[in-house]
Motif scaffolding. Sequence first.
Motif, PDB file in Angstrom:
ATOM      1  N   TYR A 141      -4.183  -0.173  -3.068  1.00 53.30           N
ATOM      2  CA  TYR A 141      -3.585  -1.385  -3.619  1.00 53.30           C
ATOM      3  C   TYR A 141      -4.553  -2.565  -3.576  1.00 53.30           C
ATOM      4  CZ  TYR A 141      -0.562  -5.487  -3.799  1.00 53.30           C
ATOM      5  OH  TYR A 141      -0.021  -6.692  -4.116  1.00 53.30           O
ATOM      6  N   GLU A 142      -5.249  -2.722  -2.475  1.00 48.84           N
ATOM      7  CA  GLU A 142      -6.176  -3.848  -2.340  1.00 48.84           C
ATOM      8  C   GLU A 142      -7.300  -3.779  -3.360  1.00 48.84           C
ATOM      9  OE1 GLU A 142      -5.877  -6.556  -0.696  1.00 48.84           O
ATOM     10  OE2 GLU A 142      -3.965  -5.924   0.155  1.00 48.84           O
ATOM     11  N   LYS A 143      -7.696  -2.550  -3.728  1.00 51.04           N
ATOM     12  CA  LYS A 143      -8.760  -2.425  -4.736  1.00 51.04           C
ATOM     13  C   LYS A 143      -8.292  -2.987  -6.075  1.00 51.04           C
ATOM     14  CE  LYS A 143     -11.747   0.689  -7.285  1.00 51.04           C
ATOM     15  NZ  LYS A 143     -12.324   2.032  -7.473  1.00 51.04           N
ATOM     16  N   ILE A 144      -7.043  -2.709  -6.450  1.00 51.07           N
ATOM     17  CA  ILE A 144      -6.527  -3.220  -7.713  1.00 51.07           C
ATOM     18  C   ILE A 144      -6.496  -4.744  -7.700  1.00 51.07           C
ATOM     19  CG2 ILE A 144      -4.555  -3.246  -9.283  1.00 51.07           C
ATOM     20  CD1 ILE A 144      -6.058  -0.604  -9.144  1.00 51.07           C
ATOM     21  N   ILE A 145      -6.083  -5.322  -6.584  1.00 50.15           N
ATOM     22  CA  ILE A 145      -6.057  -6.788  -6.475  1.00 50.15           C
ATOM     23  C   ILE A 145      -7.469  -7.351  -6.609  1.00 50.15           C
ATOM     24  CG2 ILE A 145      -5.448  -8.735  -5.008  1.00 50.15           C
ATOM     25  CD1 ILE A 145      -3.092  -7.087  -6.166  1.00 50.15           C
ATOM     26  N   THR A 146      -8.433  -6.703  -5.970  1.00 52.75           N
ATOM     27  CA  THR A 146      -9.824  -7.139  -6.077  1.00 52.75           C
ATOM     28  C   THR A 146     -10.322  -7.048  -7.508  1.00 52.75           C
ATOM     29  OG1 THR A 146     -10.293  -6.475  -3.797  1.00 52.75           O
ATOM     30  CG2 THR A 146     -12.174  -6.728  -5.263  1.00 52.75           C
ATOM     31  N   THR A 179      -1.112  14.274  -4.606  1.00 53.82           N
ATOM     32  CA  THR A 179      -2.540  14.385  -4.318  1.00 53.82           C
ATOM     33  C   THR A 179      -2.795  13.895  -2.900  1.00 53.82           C
ATOM     34  OG1 THR A 179      -3.106  12.165  -5.062  1.00 53.82           O
ATOM     35  CG2 THR A 179      -3.046  13.886  -6.734  1.00 53.82           C
ATOM     36  N   THR A 180      -4.001  14.131  -2.434  1.00 55.08           N
ATOM     37  CA  THR A 180      -4.385  13.648  -1.113  1.00 55.08           C
ATOM     38  C   THR A 180      -4.423  12.126  -1.109  1.00 55.08           C
ATOM     39  OG1 THR A 180      -5.735  15.603  -0.801  1.00 55.08           O
ATOM     40  CG2 THR A 180      -6.152  13.763   0.672  1.00 55.08           C
ATOM     41  N   LYS A 181      -3.792  11.522  -0.144  1.00 54.61           N
ATOM     42  CA  LYS A 181      -3.823  10.064  -0.042  1.00 54.61           C
ATOM     43  C   LYS A 181      -5.264   9.594   0.134  1.00 54.61           C
ATOM     44  CE  LYS A 181       0.658   9.439  -0.182  1.00 54.61           C
ATOM     45  NZ  LYS A 181       1.010  10.781  -0.601  1.00 54.61           N
ATOM     46  N   SER A 182      -5.596   8.498  -0.496  1.00 56.83           N
ATOM     47  CA  SER A 182      -6.981   8.053  -0.503  1.00 56.83           C
ATOM     48  C   SER A 182      -7.085   6.562  -0.245  1.00 56.83           C
ATOM     49  CB  SER A 182      -7.616   8.367  -1.861  1.00 56.83           C
ATOM     50  OG  SER A 182      -8.836   7.706  -1.994  1.00 56.83           O
ATOM     51  N   LYS A 183      -8.054   6.183   0.528  1.00 56.89           N
ATOM     52  CA  LYS A 183      -8.328   4.757   0.731  1.00 56.89           C
ATOM     53  C   LYS A 183      -9.254   4.230  -0.352  1.00 56.89           C
ATOM     54  CE  LYS A 183      -7.521   4.611   5.704  1.00 56.89           C
ATOM     55  NZ  LYS A 183      -8.071   4.273   7.033  1.00 56.89           N
ATOM     56  N   ARG A 184      -9.829   5.150  -1.135  1.00 54.55           N
ATOM     57  CA  ARG A 184     -10.720   4.717  -2.195  1.00 54.55           C
ATOM     58  C   ARG A 184      -9.923   4.159  -3.383  1.00 54.55           C
ATOM     59  NH1 ARG A 184     -15.480   8.329  -5.061  1.00 54.55           N
ATOM     60  NH2 ARG A 184     -16.293   6.679  -6.386  1.00 54.55           N
ATOM     61  N   ILE A 185      -8.756   4.724  -3.640  1.00 55.96           N
ATOM     62  CA  ILE A 185      -7.869   4.183  -4.656  1.00 55.96           C
ATOM     63  C   ILE A 185      -6.695   3.568  -3.923  1.00 55.96           C
ATOM     64  CG2 ILE A 185      -6.443   4.687  -6.669  1.00 55.96           C
ATOM     65  CD1 ILE A 185      -8.151   7.084  -7.213  1.00 55.96           C
ATOM     66  N   GLU A 198       0.803  -1.213   0.000  1.00 51.54           N
ATOM     67  CA  GLU A 198       0.000   0.000   0.000  1.00 51.54           C
ATOM     68  C   GLU A 198       0.844   1.275   0.000  1.00 51.54           C
ATOM     69  OE1 GLU A 198      -3.322   2.389  -0.133  1.00 51.54           O
ATOM     70  OE2 GLU A 198      -3.201   0.220  -0.392  1.00 51.54           O
ATOM     71  N   ALA A 199       1.919   1.287   0.780  1.00 51.04           N
ATOM     72  CA  ALA A 199       2.719   2.515   0.908  1.00 51.04           C
ATOM     73  C   ALA A 199       3.313   2.924  -0.434  1.00 51.04           C
ATOM     74  CB  ALA A 199       3.827   2.310   1.939  1.00 51.04           C
ATOM     75  N   TYR A 200       3.914   1.963  -1.143  1.00 52.12           N
ATOM     76  CA  TYR A 200       4.538   2.313  -2.418  1.00 52.12           C
ATOM     77  C   TYR A 200       3.485   2.592  -3.484  1.00 52.12           C
ATOM     78  CZ  TYR A 200       7.730   2.289  -6.356  1.00 52.12           C
ATOM     79  OH  TYR A 200       8.435   2.646  -7.480  1.00 52.12           O
ATOM     80  N   PHE A 201       2.368   1.879  -3.420  1.00 55.65           N
ATOM     81  CA  PHE A 201       1.279   2.142  -4.364  1.00 55.65           C
ATOM     82  C   PHE A 201       0.809   3.579  -4.238  1.00 55.65           C
ATOM     83  CE2 PHE A 201      -3.202   2.400  -5.455  1.00 55.65           C
ATOM     84  CZ  PHE A 201      -3.242   1.801  -6.695  1.00 55.65           C
ATOM     85  N   GLN A 202       0.591   4.040  -3.013  1.00 56.27           N
ATOM     86  CA  GLN A 202       0.153   5.418  -2.804  1.00 56.27           C
ATOM     87  C   GLN A 202       1.212   6.410  -3.277  1.00 56.27           C
ATOM     88  OE1 GLN A 202      -2.741   6.535  -1.972  1.00 56.27           O
ATOM     89  NE2 GLN A 202      -3.762   4.685  -1.293  1.00 56.27           N
ATOM     90  N   GLU A 203       2.467   6.062  -3.069  1.00 54.85           N
ATOM     91  CA  GLU A 203       3.547   6.971  -3.446  1.00 54.85           C
ATOM     92  C   GLU A 203       3.585   7.218  -4.947  1.00 54.85           C
ATOM     93  OE1 GLU A 203       8.414   6.974  -3.513  1.00 54.85           O
ATOM     94  OE2 GLU A 203       7.368   5.859  -1.931  1.00 54.85           O
ATOM     95  N   ILE A 204       3.410   6.150  -5.738  1.00 52.29           N
ATOM     96  CA  ILE A 204       3.563   6.309  -7.183  1.00 52.29           C
ATOM     97  C   ILE A 204       2.265   6.637  -7.895  1.00 52.29           C
ATOM     98  CG2 ILE A 204       5.599   4.860  -7.307  1.00 52.29           C
ATOM     99  CD1 ILE A 204       3.882   2.575  -8.237  1.00 52.29           C
ATOM    100  N   TYR A 205       1.125   6.206  -7.340  1.00 52.98           N
ATOM    101  CA  TYR A 205      -0.135   6.459  -8.023  1.00 52.98           C
ATOM    102  C   TYR A 205      -0.852   7.699  -7.512  1.00 52.98           C
ATOM    103  CZ  TYR A 205       0.172   2.004 -10.431  1.00 52.98           C
ATOM    104  OH  TYR A 205       0.584   0.981 -11.241  1.00 52.98           O
ATOM    105  N   ARG A 206      -0.487   8.159  -6.352  1.00 57.13           N
ATOM    106  CA  ARG A 206      -1.185   9.300  -5.772  1.00 57.13           C
ATOM    107  C   ARG A 206      -0.217  10.442  -5.493  1.00 57.13           C
ATOM    108  NH1 ARG A 206      -5.862   9.767  -6.612  1.00 57.13           N
ATOM    109  NH2 ARG A 206      -6.481  10.600  -4.616  1.00 57.13           N
ATOM    110  N   ALA A 207       0.884  10.483  -6.235  1.00 58.34           N
ATOM    111  CA  ALA A 207       1.894  11.517  -6.009  1.00 58.34           C
ATOM    112  C   ALA A 207       1.289  12.906  -6.191  1.00 58.34           C
ATOM    113  CB  ALA A 207       3.059  11.331  -6.973  1.00 58.34           C
TER     114      ALA A 207
END
Length: 265
Positions: free
Chosen positions: A138-143, A130-136, A119-128
């Motif tokens: 890592y687990e959502k992508i796996i699902t 921007t406000t960190k979000s639980k809606r987007i 999750e930490a690295y996913f947020q770093e590269i995909y949400r750079a």
Amino acid sequence: MTMASQEEKEGYLGQGLIDGRSLRFSHKKADLLKYPEVVHVLEGLEEIRSAGRPVTVKISGGLEPMTDPERVAFILEVGKERGFPVRIYSNGILIDTPDLRNLVLKADDLRVSLNALNEAYFQEIYRAGTTKSKRINYEKIITVLQDLVAERKRIGSKTLIGINYVVVKENIYEMWKMAALCEEIGLDYVNYNTDYCDDFNAQIYLAIEHQVKKIKAMKTQGELNQVSVSFGGALLQNNVFSKQPVGHFDPKEMSRLKVFVDPGG
């Protein structure tokens, strides 16, 4: 060719909200290619194919093509009508409804970009930036990937589903874990690539080489039975593709290999 904005702008083609941000085309709706013009592009590809050159239609985006599923559906339909293989390149975030799963599973190939395994690295590269979000997350992508595999089996789709993993300094040592994850989910392939402009040194290339050997050993030992694995040439230090491009590129020659058409034409 979409943009994420903090505000709605009149006249632009809005695509809904994620985390309160407006996703919209960077073009006004009136500036976009009309559907007959899209058909005209594909007719040109038919001429190229008639001249003996293989043709594949790839639907990708400046940000994410699934922000405009209607246009994706149209290109997919008219491409398949002409017998072209059609691939969709997506970040997977928006493919979280039955309708959109059904849409992408009409393509020959769905490639999802995923460079993170936590999750930490996913947020770093995909949400750079921007406000960190639980809606987007890592687990959502796996699902999303798990749901796609399940839906593909349910409807009998032949769509290949795989991952494109861009190797950077921060995720080298997780390369083998991505292969294992793809096998666990039931994906068909994982491609490992890198940016041509990365400033890798000899130590980095050696670390990548060790990961490549480990993944190949996993394949040999039967740990990767379903998923196929490919490695981009730029991953290897002495490969021609790892060198920065030099020389002159003739646009006419290059256009025989690949052409990008954005929604503004």
